[in-house]
Design a protein around this motif. Structure first.
Motif, PDB file in Angstrom:
ATOM      1  N   SER A  82       4.913  22.445  21.322  1.00  0.00           N
ATOM      2  CA  SER A  82       5.439  22.116  19.993  1.00  0.00           C
ATOM      3  C   SER A  82       4.470  22.580  18.907  1.00  0.00           C
ATOM      4  O   SER A  82       3.306  22.875  19.185  1.00  0.00           O
ATOM      5  N   THR A  83       4.971  22.629  17.682  1.00  0.00           N
ATOM      6  CA  THR A  83       4.125  22.971  16.540  1.00  0.00           C
ATOM      7  C   THR A  83       3.778  21.685  15.798  1.00  0.00           C
ATOM      8  O   THR A  83       4.682  20.933  15.418  1.00  0.00           O
ATOM      9  N   VAL A  84       2.479  21.458  15.618  1.00  0.00           N
ATOM     10  CA  VAL A  84       2.027  20.265  14.900  1.00  0.00           C
ATOM     11  C   VAL A  84       1.711  20.664  13.455  1.00  0.00           C
ATOM     12  O   VAL A  84       0.866  21.524  13.220  1.00  0.00           O
ATOM     13  N   CYS A  85       2.440  20.075  12.517  1.00  0.00           N
ATOM     14  CA  CYS A  85       2.177  20.337  11.102  1.00  0.00           C
ATOM     15  C   CYS A  85       1.233  19.243  10.606  1.00  0.00           C
ATOM     16  O   CYS A  85       1.518  18.059  10.767  1.00  0.00           O
ATOM     17  N   ILE A  86       0.136  19.647  10.029  1.00  0.00           N
ATOM     18  CA  ILE A  86      -0.892  18.681   9.623  1.00  0.00           C
ATOM     19  C   ILE A  86      -0.617  18.215   8.197  1.00  0.00           C
ATOM     20  O   ILE A  86      -0.604  19.019   7.266  1.00  0.00           O
ATOM     21  N   CYS A  87      -0.389  16.913   8.071  1.00  0.00           N
ATOM     22  CA  CYS A  87      -0.165  16.331   6.743  1.00  0.00           C
ATOM     23  C   CYS A  87      -1.513  15.818   6.235  1.00  0.00           C
ATOM     24  O   CYS A  87      -2.193  15.059   6.935  1.00  0.00           O
ATOM     25  N   GLY A  88      -1.879  16.227   5.047  1.00  0.00           N
ATOM     26  CA  GLY A  88      -3.195  15.884   4.499  1.00  0.00           C
ATOM     27  C   GLY A  88      -3.347  14.419   4.124  1.00  0.00           C
ATOM     28  O   GLY A  88      -4.411  14.014   3.676  1.00  0.00           O
ATOM     29  N   GLY A  89      -2.323  13.609   4.296  1.00  0.00           N
ATOM     30  CA  GLY A  89      -2.409  12.190   3.946  1.00  0.00           C
ATOM     31  C   GLY A  89      -1.083  11.730   3.379  1.00  0.00           C
ATOM     32  O   GLY A  89      -0.200  12.544   3.084  1.00  0.00           O
TER      33      GLY A  89
ATOM     34  N   SER B 127       0.817  -1.219   0.000  1.00  0.00           N
ATOM     35  CA  SER B 127       0.000   0.000   0.000  1.00  0.00           C
ATOM     36  C   SER B 127       0.853   1.273   0.000  1.00  0.00           C
ATOM     37  O   SER B 127       0.408   2.314  -0.465  1.00  0.00           O
ATOM     38  N   TYR B 128       2.093   1.189   0.493  1.00  0.00           N
ATOM     39  CA  TYR B 128       2.994   2.351   0.399  1.00  0.00           C
ATOM     40  C   TYR B 128       3.335   2.615  -1.075  1.00  0.00           C
ATOM     41  O   TYR B 128       3.272   3.755  -1.540  1.00  0.00           O
ATOM     42  N   ASP B 129       3.680   1.538  -1.787  1.00  0.00           N
ATOM     43  CA  ASP B 129       3.989   1.690  -3.221  1.00  0.00           C
ATOM     44  C   ASP B 129       2.800   2.270  -3.974  1.00  0.00           C
ATOM     45  O   ASP B 129       2.958   3.097  -4.869  1.00  0.00           O
ATOM     46  N   LEU B 130       1.619   1.783  -3.602  1.00  0.00           N
ATOM     47  CA  LEU B 130       0.410   2.237  -4.300  1.00  0.00           C
ATOM     48  C   LEU B 130       0.215   3.741  -4.118  1.00  0.00           C
ATOM     49  O   LEU B 130      -0.128   4.466  -5.057  1.00  0.00           O
ATOM     50  N   VAL B 131       0.463   4.214  -2.888  1.00  0.00           N
ATOM     51  CA  VAL B 131       0.366   5.656  -2.617  1.00  0.00           C
ATOM     52  C   VAL B 131       1.361   6.414  -3.495  1.00  0.00           C
ATOM     53  O   VAL B 131       1.032   7.436  -4.115  1.00  0.00           O
ATOM     54  N   MET B 132       2.593   5.890  -3.560  1.00  0.00           N
ATOM     55  CA  MET B 132       3.625   6.564  -4.364  1.00  0.00           C
ATOM     56  C   MET B 132       3.253   6.540  -5.857  1.00  0.00           C
ATOM     57  O   MET B 132       3.469   7.514  -6.566  1.00  0.00           O
TER      58      MET B 132
ATOM     59  N   GLU C  80      -0.831  11.325 -10.392  1.00  0.00           N
ATOM     60  CA  GLU C  80      -1.414  12.666 -10.227  1.00  0.00           C
ATOM     61  C   GLU C  80      -0.568  13.708 -10.952  1.00  0.00           C
ATOM     62  O   GLU C  80      -1.094  14.624 -11.583  1.00  0.00           O
ATOM     63  N   GLU C  81       0.742  13.555 -10.832  1.00  0.00           N
ATOM     64  CA  GLU C  81       1.631  14.514 -11.513  1.00  0.00           C
ATOM     65  C   GLU C  81       1.565  14.328 -13.018  1.00  0.00           C
ATOM     66  O   GLU C  81       1.470  15.300 -13.772  1.00  0.00           O
ATOM     67  N   ARG C  82       1.611  13.073 -13.438  1.00  0.00           N
ATOM     68  CA  ARG C  82       1.631  12.779 -14.871  1.00  0.00           C
ATOM     69  C   ARG C  82       0.356  13.264 -15.568  1.00  0.00           C
ATOM     70  O   ARG C  82       0.387  13.819 -16.659  1.00  0.00           O
ATOM     71  N   PHE C  83      -0.802  13.072 -14.905  1.00  0.00           N
ATOM     72  CA  PHE C  83      -2.075  13.433 -15.532  1.00  0.00           C
ATOM     73  C   PHE C  83      -2.619  14.776 -15.033  1.00  0.00           C
ATOM     74  O   PHE C  83      -3.748  15.153 -15.367  1.00  0.00           O
TER      75      PHE C  83
END
Lengths: 78, 510
Positions: free
Chosen positions: B218-225, A36-41, A47-50
């Motif tokens: 601390s400062t929490v930076c929120i990552c959208g995913g 699932s990590y690879d899938l995210v990448m 997303e960039e390509r399209f």
């Protein structure tokens, strides 16, 4: 080249497996040999390509390469 | 590291403390495209008060209020406002299919759903719903809408039950705060920048990833995913993060993949050997020698990893580059932290030493936990509560482990029948087996884990249905579409005979 063909090229590049074949029914994880990590990448690359953004909920509903290709076809260039 | 005693036992008291102590300091930071947004501790406390007053006016004390959505500042505001208004939050996994989300809403009896815009379909079916983006946060509210006590319920957190029915873990304000403050006492969390990447509905994200960051300012930076991770690491340059093995191991693998693609793998190995030799002489040049590697990881200095077992190769490998990866252990029933490795004293095969808010004992090989962070039980599920909690407050985790002479905890297996994936998600094999055996072509099914995959082994009805396998393949594809991504069955194996069974006719598990 159709979307599925482009997808195959990108996945081959990502995995380094030049013999990998991608069909509509190929599952996105086991079928492509991705975790699932690879899938995210891979989704980031697509997303960039399209030049589009795939919402998390839409991504979560994709099971096969065909689902992904359909989404890209519908939303590219919008 | 926080050395002073901070006497805050509820979440509103924590916000009061932080506002007084760190008023103008940045509490939360997030990115919208190229734009970076900052909110100070003072602004955050003010916005939570305004929203808490609004929610209190719309709902009754102790109402359950569910939240669903991806990581965002608005989600956080909503969660803090709900608990500070004396209501009970029900954080829901946004990856679940719509039907499962609605089932949890019904099970929790939530009177209101706070949702991100993309969950409009769920909102339409909920008893009452409000879009997080449209909630009022500007204005002047004096104080909190009601007095909140440490023993008041703050959240019902749904976790995978071993039978496939989710159980709602009851967590009080003091459960959360005891666990968070204990984390502050053993990790250097004061005045730093951290990246919150794990989904907020998860206790690993809520407590060590959020509540434990605030007492030290601390400062929490929120990552959208996860898909925003690379950009957010570059934008925020955080010093640390809280992660699951999937993320840490993925980042580690990427380092070596990149080195291989760029033809630098050999050079990297030589540099590592040199660095190891220098370290043995007391010379630490890792952050200089491996600057490009560490920059690709956003300059992270350390990473707390929990939710599932972490490979020692990843922890040890990152350490050689100068990035400390600290394995930890927790369960939702303990809000969630139970043990963690401290910086500079990490044993990478272990999950570290037990937090000072709880005690651990090993009973017949099983890890039992008792302390201020331990839940009182499950929501409206007396049988499950009695099974997992003793009368005198010990929680039986279902995990097997041992403690070494230095007090480090090691996880050796699991008593309960649960699949734990590298992304920290728990999956009930019995829940999936039930779905499989409901398929007409399947006579018997056994689901288990192989590596990070969920595998189904099947005995099909080939006598009545000669094309049973083809039917099954089609049905499995359909079933997988109805399951959240992490529960999908990615591999199946067919048997030509029934499974061996116990005398009570239960399939003997592997």
């Amino acid at each position: 080249m159709d979307i599925l063909g482009e997808l195959q090229t990108i996945v081959r590049e990502y995995t380094g497996d030049s013999g990998l074949c991608v069909h509509t029914e190929t599952t996105l994880t086991a079928g492509l040999g991705l975790d699932s990590y690879d899938l995210v990448m891979l989704l980031c690359t697509l997303e960039e390509r399209f030049a589009l953004e795939i919402p998390d909920r839409a991504a979560a509903q994709m099971v096969t390469a065909g689902d992904l290709a359909d989404y890209l076809e519908k939303h590219k260039g919008i | 590291m926080l050395t002073e005693e901070i006497n805050v036992r509820t979440i509103p008291a924590l916000l009061d403390f932080c506002q007084t102590r760190y008023g103008s300091r940045c509490a939360f930071r997030w990115r919208a495209g190229a734009e970076i947004h900052d909110v100070t501790y003072q602004q955050f406390a003010g916005q939570v008060r305004t929203l808490a007053a609004y929610i209190a006016a719309q709902t009754a004390r102790d109402d359950r209020i569910a939240l669903v959505g991806g990581n965002s500042y608005r989600w956080l505001l909503g969660w803090f406002a709900v608990v500070c208004a004396g209501r009970v939050s029900v954080p829901i996994d946004p990856q679940l299919p719509t039907g499962d989300i609605l089932a949890l809403l019904a099970k929790s009896g939530a009177s209101l759903l706070l949702h991100a815009a993309e969950f409009g379909d769920v909102a339409a079916a909920a008893p009452r719903a409000m879009d997080l983006e449209r909630l009022p946060v500007e204005g002047e509210a004096d104080g909190w809408p009601c007095a909140v006590q440490p023993e008041d319920l703050g959240a019902i957190v749904f976790t995978s039950g071993t039978t496939g029915v989710p159980k709602g873990v009851l967590l009080t304000h003091w459960n959360f705060m005891a666990d968070a403050l204990s984390g502050c006492r053993c990790m250097d969390l004061a005045g730093h920048t951290m990246l919150a990447v794990l989904p907020f509905h998860h206790t690993l994200s809520l407590t060590p990833g959020m509540l434990a960051q605030l007492p030290g300012g601390s400062t929490v930076c929120i990552c959208g995913g996860m898909r925003q991770l690379t950009k957010d690491l570059a934008a925020f340059q955080p010093e640390y993060t809280v992660a699951v093995p999937l993320l840490a191991e993925g980042m580690y693998r990427k380092i070596w993949d990149t080195a291989q693609k760029e033809g630098k793998e050999k050079l990297l190995r030589v540099l590592l050997r040199c660095s190891d030799a220098l370290l043995r002489l007391g010379i630490d040049l890792r952050r200089k020698l491996f600057k490009s590697v560490l920059d690709a990881c956003g300059g992270l200095k350390w990473m707390l990893v929990g939710g599932a077992p972490l490979s020692a190769e990843c922890a040890d490998g990152f350490l050689r580059f100068g990035l400390e990866v600290l394995p930890a252990y927790g369960v939702s029933e303990c809000a969630p932290g139970v043990a963690l490795n401290r910086s500079g004293a990490c044993k990478s095969q272990s999950v570290g030493q037990v937090l000072d808010c709880c005690r651990v004992k090993i009973v017949d090989g099983e890890i039992w936990v008792k302390g201020d962070n331990v839940s009182q039980g499950y929501y409206q599920d007396e049988a499950a509560t009695q099974e997992a909690f003793t009368q005198d407050g010990w929680h039986k985790t279902g995990d097997l482990g041992l403690l070494d002479a230095d007090g480090y905890l090691y996880i050796t297996g699991r008593r309960k029948n649960l699949i734990v994936l590298r992304n920290g998600k728990n999956v009930s094999p019995e829940g999936l087996e039930q779905k499989l055996t409901e398929l007409p072509c399947v006579q018997e099914a056994l689901v288990y884990q192989e590596g990070d995959e969920i595998v189904a082994e099947l005995y099909l009805d080939t006598e009545e249905r000669p094309d049973a396998e083809a039917q099954f393949v089609a049905a499995l594809a359909q079933l997988n579409r109805q399951l959240p991504a992490y529960q999908r069955i990615t591999k199946h194996k067919l048997r030509d005979a029934e499974f061996p069974k116990t005398t009570t006719k239960k399939i003997i598990r592997k």
